[in-house]
Design a protein around this motif. Structure first.
Motif, mmCIF file in Angstrom:
data_model
loop_
_atom_site.group_PDB
_atom_site.id
_atom_site.type_symbol
_atom_site.label_atom_id
_atom_site.label_comp_id
_atom_site.label_asym_id
_atom_site.label_seq_id
_atom_site.Cartn_x
_atom_site.Cartn_y
_atom_site.Cartn_z
ATOM 1 N N PHE A 1 42.575 41.484 42.429
ATOM 2 C CA PHE A 1 42.654 42.234 41.174
ATOM 3 C C PHE A 1 42.714 41.260 39.999
ATOM 4 C CE2 PHE A 1 44.960 46.296 42.891
ATOM 5 C CZ PHE A 1 43.978 46.411 43.872
ATOM 6 N N THR A 2 42.136 41.670 38.888
ATOM 7 C CA THR A 2 42.178 40.877 37.659
ATOM 8 C C THR A 2 42.568 41.770 36.495
ATOM 9 O OG1 THR A 2 40.434 39.410 38.466
ATOM 10 C CG2 THR A 2 40.914 39.370 36.112
ATOM 11 N N ILE A 3 43.612 41.369 35.781
ATOM 12 C CA ILE A 3 44.031 42.104 34.601
ATOM 13 C C ILE A 3 43.523 41.375 33.366
ATOM 14 C CG2 ILE A 3 46.281 40.936 34.393
ATOM 15 C CD1 ILE A 3 47.429 43.699 33.517
ATOM 16 N N SER A 4 43.100 42.145 32.372
ATOM 17 C CA SER A 4 42.624 41.569 31.126
ATOM 18 C C SER A 4 42.925 42.546 29.996
ATOM 19 C CB SER A 4 41.129 41.263 31.187
ATOM 20 O OG SER A 4 40.386 42.450 31.424
ATOM 21 N N ARG A 5 42.760 42.091 28.770
ATOM 22 C CA ARG A 5 43.030 42.979 27.648
ATOM 23 C C ARG A 5 42.203 42.584 26.433
ATOM 24 N NH1 ARG A 5 49.208 42.627 26.055
ATOM 25 N NH2 ARG A 5 48.497 43.659 24.147
ATOM 26 N N GLU A 6 42.003 43.575 25.583
ATOM 27 C CA GLU A 6 41.368 43.363 24.290
ATOM 28 C C GLU A 6 42.390 43.788 23.238
ATOM 29 O OE1 GLU A 6 37.064 44.247 23.708
ATOM 30 O OE2 GLU A 6 37.321 45.384 25.567
ATOM 31 N N ASN A 7 43.010 42.816 22.596
ATOM 32 C CA ASN A 7 44.082 43.127 21.648
ATOM 33 C C ASN A 7 43.569 43.959 20.465
ATOM 34 O OD1 ASN A 7 46.037 41.789 23.140
ATOM 35 N ND2 ASN A 7 45.692 39.840 22.102
ATOM 36 N N ALA A 8 42.365 43.667 20.021
ATOM 37 C CA ALA A 8 41.833 44.398 18.870
ATOM 38 C C ALA A 8 41.639 45.873 19.172
ATOM 39 C CB ALA A 8 40.513 43.781 18.421
ATOM 40 N N LYS A 9 41.467 46.193 20.447
ATOM 41 C CA LYS A 9 41.273 47.589 20.863
ATOM 42 C C LYS A 9 42.517 48.169 21.512
ATOM 43 C CE LYS A 9 36.287 47.150 21.681
ATOM 44 N NZ LYS A 9 35.193 47.334 22.690
ATOM 45 N N ASN A 10 43.599 47.378 21.572
ATOM 46 C CA ASN A 10 44.833 47.838 22.234
ATOM 47 C C ASN A 10 44.534 48.392 23.617
ATOM 48 O OD1 ASN A 10 46.571 47.215 20.014
ATOM 49 N ND2 ASN A 10 45.878 49.076 19.003
ATOM 50 N N THR A 11 43.710 47.699 24.352
ATOM 51 C CA THR A 11 43.250 48.170 25.652
ATOM 52 C C THR A 11 43.524 47.115 26.719
ATOM 53 O OG1 THR A 11 41.513 49.499 24.620
ATOM 54 C CG2 THR A 11 41.259 48.980 26.959
ATOM 55 N N VAL A 12 43.973 47.595 27.867
ATOM 56 C CA VAL A 12 44.173 46.731 29.017
ATOM 57 C C VAL A 12 43.314 47.249 30.166
ATOM 58 C CG1 VAL A 12 46.184 48.031 29.866
ATOM 59 C CG2 VAL A 12 45.914 45.618 30.474
ATOM 60 N N TYR A 13 42.805 46.328 30.950
ATOM 61 C CA TYR A 13 41.931 46.666 32.076
ATOM 62 C C TYR A 13 42.515 46.119 33.371
ATOM 63 C CZ TYR A 13 38.702 47.026 28.125
ATOM 64 O OH TYR A 13 38.110 47.338 26.918
ATOM 65 N N LEU A 14 42.139 46.772 34.460
ATOM 66 C CA LEU A 14 42.463 46.247 35.779
ATOM 67 C C LEU A 14 41.200 46.347 36.632
ATOM 68 C CD1 LEU A 14 44.781 45.114 37.549
ATOM 69 C CD2 LEU A 14 45.033 47.429 38.470
ATOM 70 N N GLN A 15 40.615 45.203 36.905
ATOM 71 C CA GLN A 15 39.447 45.145 37.792
ATOM 72 C C GLN A 15 39.962 44.973 39.216
ATOM 73 O OE1 GLN A 15 36.064 45.472 37.120
ATOM 74 N NE2 GLN A 15 35.887 45.467 39.352
ATOM 75 N N MET A 16 39.642 45.922 40.065
ATOM 76 C CA MET A 16 40.133 45.910 41.439
ATOM 77 C C MET A 16 38.960 45.719 42.383
ATOM 78 S SD MET A 16 42.942 48.989 41.220
ATOM 79 C CE MET A 16 41.710 50.263 40.920
ATOM 80 N N ASN A 17 38.937 44.594 43.060
ATOM 81 C CA ASN A 17 37.894 44.278 44.025
ATOM 82 C C ASN A 17 38.478 44.194 45.421
ATOM 83 O OD1 ASN A 17 36.060 44.012 41.857
ATOM 84 N ND2 ASN A 17 36.512 41.836 41.643
ATOM 85 N N SER A 18 37.601 44.211 46.410
ATOM 86 C CA SER A 18 38.037 44.112 47.812
ATOM 87 C C SER A 18 39.169 45.094 48.092
ATOM 88 C CB SER A 18 38.478 42.680 48.131
ATOM 89 O OG SER A 18 37.440 41.762 47.888
ATOM 90 N N LEU A 19 38.978 46.323 47.679
ATOM 91 C CA LEU A 19 40.026 47.331 47.830
ATOM 92 C C LEU A 19 40.349 47.586 49.295
ATOM 93 C CD1 LEU A 19 38.900 49.748 45.012
ATOM 94 C CD2 LEU A 19 41.169 48.700 45.185
ATOM 95 N N LYS A 20 41.620 47.893 49.525
ATOM 96 C CA LYS A 20 42.116 48.189 50.868
ATOM 97 C C LYS A 20 42.738 49.591 50.858
ATOM 98 C CE LYS A 20 43.436 43.330 51.543
ATOM 99 N NZ LYS A 20 44.561 42.410 51.867
#
Length: 120
Positions: free
Chosen positions: A67-86
């Protein structure tokens, strides 16, 4: 008050990917931590990943490297990219916003949750 709206949950097969998004609105403190927690049936809510406004990240051992977490502060948005799900990633995923004031007062908000289901 801070409102959090999540999107992106759904059904995936084991080994697949999903991407969650969470948009924060309202009284946004510029210094904050946003993150994702999850709760599976019959289990306690647990941390998945967090990220500060400066970009420092923290992951649960169970999702590191997948999993990779990231964010765009200007958009007040956070993401969670989930790969190789179990299948064990199946849970309701909650977005979290936290701000700690000088003096120690904690302001914490939760989204309503989005279901992630991983089939084997």
């Amino acid at each position: 008050q801070v409102q959090l709206v999540e999107s992106g949950g759904g059904l995936a097969q084991a080994g697949g990917s999903l991407r969650l998004s969470c948009v924060a609105s309202g009284s946004i403190f510029s210094i904050n931590t946003m993150g994702w927690y999850r709760q599976a049936p019959g289990k306690q809510r647990e941390l998945v990943a967090t990220i500060t406004n400066g970009g420092a990240t923290n992951y649960a051992d169970s999702v590191k490297g997948r999993f990779t977490i990231s964010r765009e502060n200007a958009k007040n948005t956070v993401y969670l990219q989930m790969n190789s799900l179990k299948p064990e990633d199946t849970a309701v995923y909650y977005c979290n916003f936290k701000h700690v004031r000088v003096g120690g007062a904690v302001y914490e908000y939760w989204g309503q949750g989005t279901q992630v289901t991983v089939s084997s």
